[in-house]
Scaffold this motif. Structure first.
Motif, PDB file in Angstrom:
ATOM      1  N   ASP A  69      32.041  44.258  22.959  1.00  0.00           N
ATOM      2  CA  ASP A  69      31.633  45.509  22.326  1.00  0.00           C
ATOM      3  C   ASP A  69      32.486  45.723  21.084  1.00  0.00           C
ATOM      4  OD1 ASP A  69      31.190  48.220  21.625  1.00  0.00           O
ATOM      5  OD2 ASP A  69      30.634  48.698  23.682  1.00  0.00           O
ATOM      6  N   TYR A  99      31.032  38.656  28.001  1.00  0.00           N
ATOM      7  CA  TYR A  99      31.082  39.992  27.395  1.00  0.00           C
ATOM      8  C   TYR A  99      32.307  40.763  27.888  1.00  0.00           C
ATOM      9  CZ  TYR A  99      29.239  44.380  25.440  1.00  0.00           C
ATOM     10  OH  TYR A  99      29.065  45.523  24.690  1.00  0.00           O
ATOM     11  N   TRP A 381      26.003  49.065  31.208  1.00  0.00           N
ATOM     12  CA  TRP A 381      27.029  49.304  30.190  1.00  0.00           C
ATOM     13  C   TRP A 381      26.446  50.196  29.097  1.00  0.00           C
ATOM     14  CZ3 TRP A 381      31.891  49.575  29.830  1.00  0.00           C
ATOM     15  CH2 TRP A 381      32.543  49.547  28.583  1.00  0.00           C
ATOM     16  N   THR A 383      27.745  51.067  26.308  1.00  0.00           N
ATOM     17  CA  THR A 383      28.420  50.712  25.048  1.00  0.00           C
ATOM     18  C   THR A 383      29.386  51.813  24.622  1.00  0.00           C
ATOM     19  OG1 THR A 383      27.015  51.638  23.294  1.00  0.00           O
ATOM     20  CG2 THR A 383      26.282  49.554  24.334  1.00  0.00           C
TER      21      THR A 383
END
Length: 440
Positions: A69, A99, A381, A383
């Motif tokens: 991110d 990720y 998620w 973000t």
């Protein structure tokens, strides 16, 4: 000595050791129940849940790092953990799925994750917006997000709903390695608080009865036996004799001289490591443990939090060592054990002026055990994009903590879905809410 009935003696008498749900000493009923545990063969093959509360609001973004991110690095210029790299030195996240990555301090947990025995649940927590430690812990342990009038804890209610053979219930059914019964175990179901097995009132140890004013007095086991045996009530006298005979059977629950199995090393995890080691021994002693509770504090990192080094990383190192050691120590028994970690809320996305983080919202939970579909970071998620933050500052919660607890109750303990309104009042949990981290 006045002639009092056994129930009053246990709950109010000056000689009482403090019984179930009240404190870290044993009462006669406790001892008598425990004496029968070996005969019942309790615990062997039974399902066990270990709940671990990370008190102080752990920074989930520094535990399971969202290195994929881009907003993570914009918000944390000094305390971020670097993206995975082939470079050595331990300053980069340990990749999990392309990720997310572990803080290097959690390295002892990486083999468990890769083997499918451990999973993370990101953006997890309570929908309540409170940033008060006390209030948020109380609500989470009560199993609610708003109703402050709930008088008991969700774990205690779960024990009442669990389809367990009543004949196999023992005094060790619910054990908390704390000085007092935590909020989550308070209620109608009996539970036991043990600060430390090594100083618990076993045979030959110093026993500390209560004074009439509620303070702890002085004495030893033989002195207590003498006073107790002098009671004119014949039922009390008989129970006392059985209780002290049972002490010999309880020596197996001592940690003195205990050697963890499979080369497990609880490391430098301090009291937390000791508590997990003692929980492991209680389970192995087949004393009927069904629910165990432990806590570890020190996560309130407002200043000088650090990244891969510093106060948070030091805390995470001991935390990971203890969890990994417990898994290794329990060996094949982990097939019947689930461990879940929790924290009242997370930390703010942006670092503050003291290179720390302030109280936030969403955080990260762990689940571990033989029935856990590990090797995955669960949750939606949201973000860390500015327009996705909770109240423009925090990681949003996309997995309600009650969905995690409910999945464990339903699939590990076979608690019927019809009981969920009792377990989690004013929350309509359904299997559709589950993250499906449990194999059954």
């Amino acid at each position: 000595m006045m002639n009092v009935n056994r129930r009053i003696f246990l709950k109010q008498g000056a000689l009482a050791y403090v019984c179930m749900g009240m404190g870290p000493f044993w009462g006669p009923n406790f001892l008598r129940k425990t004496a029968f545990a070996a005969e019942l063969g309790a615990s062997a093959g039974n399902k066990v849940l270990l709940c671990i509360f990370q008190r102080g609001a752990v920074d989930g973004l520094s535990m399971v790092v969202p290195y994929g991110d881009p907003y993570y690095y914009q918000a944390r210029t000094d305390i971020s953990i670097g993206q995975p790299s082939q470079a050595t030195g331990g300053n980069n996240a340990l990749d999990l799925d392309g990720y997310f990555g572990f803080n290097p301090a959690l390295a002892p947990l990486l083999p468990l994750y890769k083997a499918g025995h451990l999973a993370a649940i990101q953006a997890c927590g309570s929908p309540n917006s409170s940033r008060s430690h006390f209030e948020s812990q109380d609500l989470m342990e009560s199993g609610v997000d708003e109703d402050r009038g709930v008088a008991n804890g969700w774990l205690n209610r779960m024990l009442g709903c669990c389809p367990e053979d009543a004949a196999k219930k023992t005094a060790f059914r619910a054990v908390s390695m704390t000085a007092t019964i935590p909020r989550t175990l308070q209620g109608d179901q009996d539970s036991l608080a043990i600060r430390d097995l090594d100083t618990f009132g076993l045979a030959g140890d110093t026993a500390v009865p209560m004074n009439t004013d509620g303070t702890m007095g002085h004495g030893n086991a033989s002195g207590f036996e003498s006073m107790y045996g002098a009671a004119v009530d014949t039922v009390l006298h008989g129970t006392a004799r059985e209780s002290f005979d049972a002490l010999d059977m309880l020596k197996q629950a001592r940690t003195t001289g205990y050697q963890p199995a499979n080369g497990a090393n609880y490391g430098q995890a301090g009291n937390f490591g000791r508590n997990l080691k003692q929980i492991a021994q209680l389970i192995k002693a087949n004393l009927g443990v069904q629910v165990a509770f432990a806590e570890v504090d020190g996560w309130d990192t407002h200043a000088n939090q650090g990244n891969t080094k510093g106060q948070l990383a030091t805390r995470l190192t001991g935390f990971a060592q203890a969890l990994a050691a417990f898994h290794q120590d329990m060996g094949d028994r982990m097939a019947d054990i689930v461990v879940v970690t929790m924290s009242e809320f997370g930390r703010a996305v942006h670092q503050n002026g003291n290179r720390g983080t302030d109280h936030g919202h969403g955080t990260c939970f762990f689940t571990m055990g033989g029935s856990i579909k590990g090797g995955k970071v669960y949750g939606n998620w949201p973000t860390l994009a500015p327009d996705k933050l909770f109240q423009n500052r925090d990681l949003a919660v996309t997995t309600d903590f009650r969905d995690v607890f409910a999945e464990i109750c339903a699939r590990h303990f076979n608690v019927p879905m019809s009981a969920m309104p009792q377990l989690f009042p004013q929350y309509a949990v359904t299997p559709d809410h589950f993250r499906n981290f449990y194999t059954a």
